[in-house]
Design a protein around this motif. Structure first.
Motif: not given
Length: 282
Positions: A100-104, A110-111, A228-229, A267-270
């Motif tokens: 679930g932490n991958e979605a943070i 997106c928000m 969430m968005t 996000f891209m760096r990860k």
């Protein structure tokens, strides 16, 4: 194989929505002046609720395709749909609990991007106007907050993510490539919103949500991003935040834009770091 599920979803949703609206009209009109009064004062709310029901019906028709793509990776299902629902749901819950932490970061990205896009589009529509979008906006906010949360925080994300990411993006990624599939699915996602304002917004947000799905390969990620968005934008608009004054809107737009850029870089760096780790392992 790619387009038919989308057409089935769209046509089924449109037909059911039309039928439900006519049914509601006939029932209320037959009740006399009281029913007509209710219809006139609640027409938009009735249409919004009927649209949610229609979306669920459309999603039900593509459920087998969705399970096939998300659980069987495009392979034929040798069991009935109802027998695959339970294991698929349990698999999704397990992934959510373990990863679930991958979605943070995708959710926050997106928000923040949604706030930025809404404000930028708002500045543009203030200048050129958009009658069709204003009608849709009035319909969306005609329901009570609780119903709005159910419609836009649960029903809409589930139905749309099932068809546009779960089915369409998965199929396009398999038949062509993930990058082209991402652009094509986001474009179709935008076009099916039916107006320029929502279409542009949905296209760019679809790119982010789809990229998160491709990266994490778990359906709960785009679902959480979308849900969430939608909730954030709906509740902010319902509370009148950031208001109509130009300065607060500009500040909010700038802050959300910078936040979106920083989160996108993260996000891209990860993703780059993960690819480098995979190469090292090989």
């Amino acid at each position: 194989d790619v387009i038919l599920p989308v057409l089935i979803y769209y046509l089924a949703t449109s037909i059911v929505l039309y039928a439900l609206n006519r049914l509601a009209e006939n029932i209320l009109i037959n009740q006399g002046e009281g029913g007509i009064s209710i219809l006139l004062s609640n027409a938009r709310a009735i249409s919004a609720i009927n649209n949610g029901i229609a979306m669920l019906f459309g999603a039900l028709l593509v459920l087998r395709q969705f399970i096939r793509e998300t659980s069987f990776r495009g392979d034929d299902m040798l069991i009935k749909t109802r027998k695959a629902i339970g294991p698929g749901f349990r698999e999704g819950v397990t992934k959510l609990r373990e990863r679930g932490n991958e979605a943070i970061i995708p959710v926050l990205l997106c928000m923040s991007a949604a706030i930025f896009l809404n404000l930028v589009i708002g500045f543009i529509t203030d200048v050129i106007g958009s009658g069709n979008y204003e009608n849709i906006k009035q319909t969306q906010y005609s329901v009570t907050p609780l119903i709005g949360v159910i419609l836009y925080g649960i029903i809409s994300p589930v139905a749309e993510e099932m068809i546009y990411r779960g089915v369409l993006l998965s199929k396009l990624s398999r038949y062509i490539n993930p990058a082209s599939g991402l652009i094509a699915s986001s474009l179709i996602f935008g076009l099916f919103h039916g107006n320029l304002v929502q279409g542009v917004y949905a296209f760019f947000l679809g790119l982010l949500i789809g990229a998160a799905y491709i990266k994490h390969n778990a359906f709960f990620v785009p679902l959480l991003c979308h849900s969430m968005t939608n909730l954030l934008i709906y509740l902010l608009a319902y509370m009148g935040i950031p208001g109509t004054q130009m300065v607060p809107r500009i500040i909010t737009c700038a802050v959300s834009g910078v936040a979106a850029i920083c989160l996108f870089i993260l996000f891209m760096r990860k993703r780059v770091n993960e690819n480098q780790e995979l190469k090292k392992d090989k």
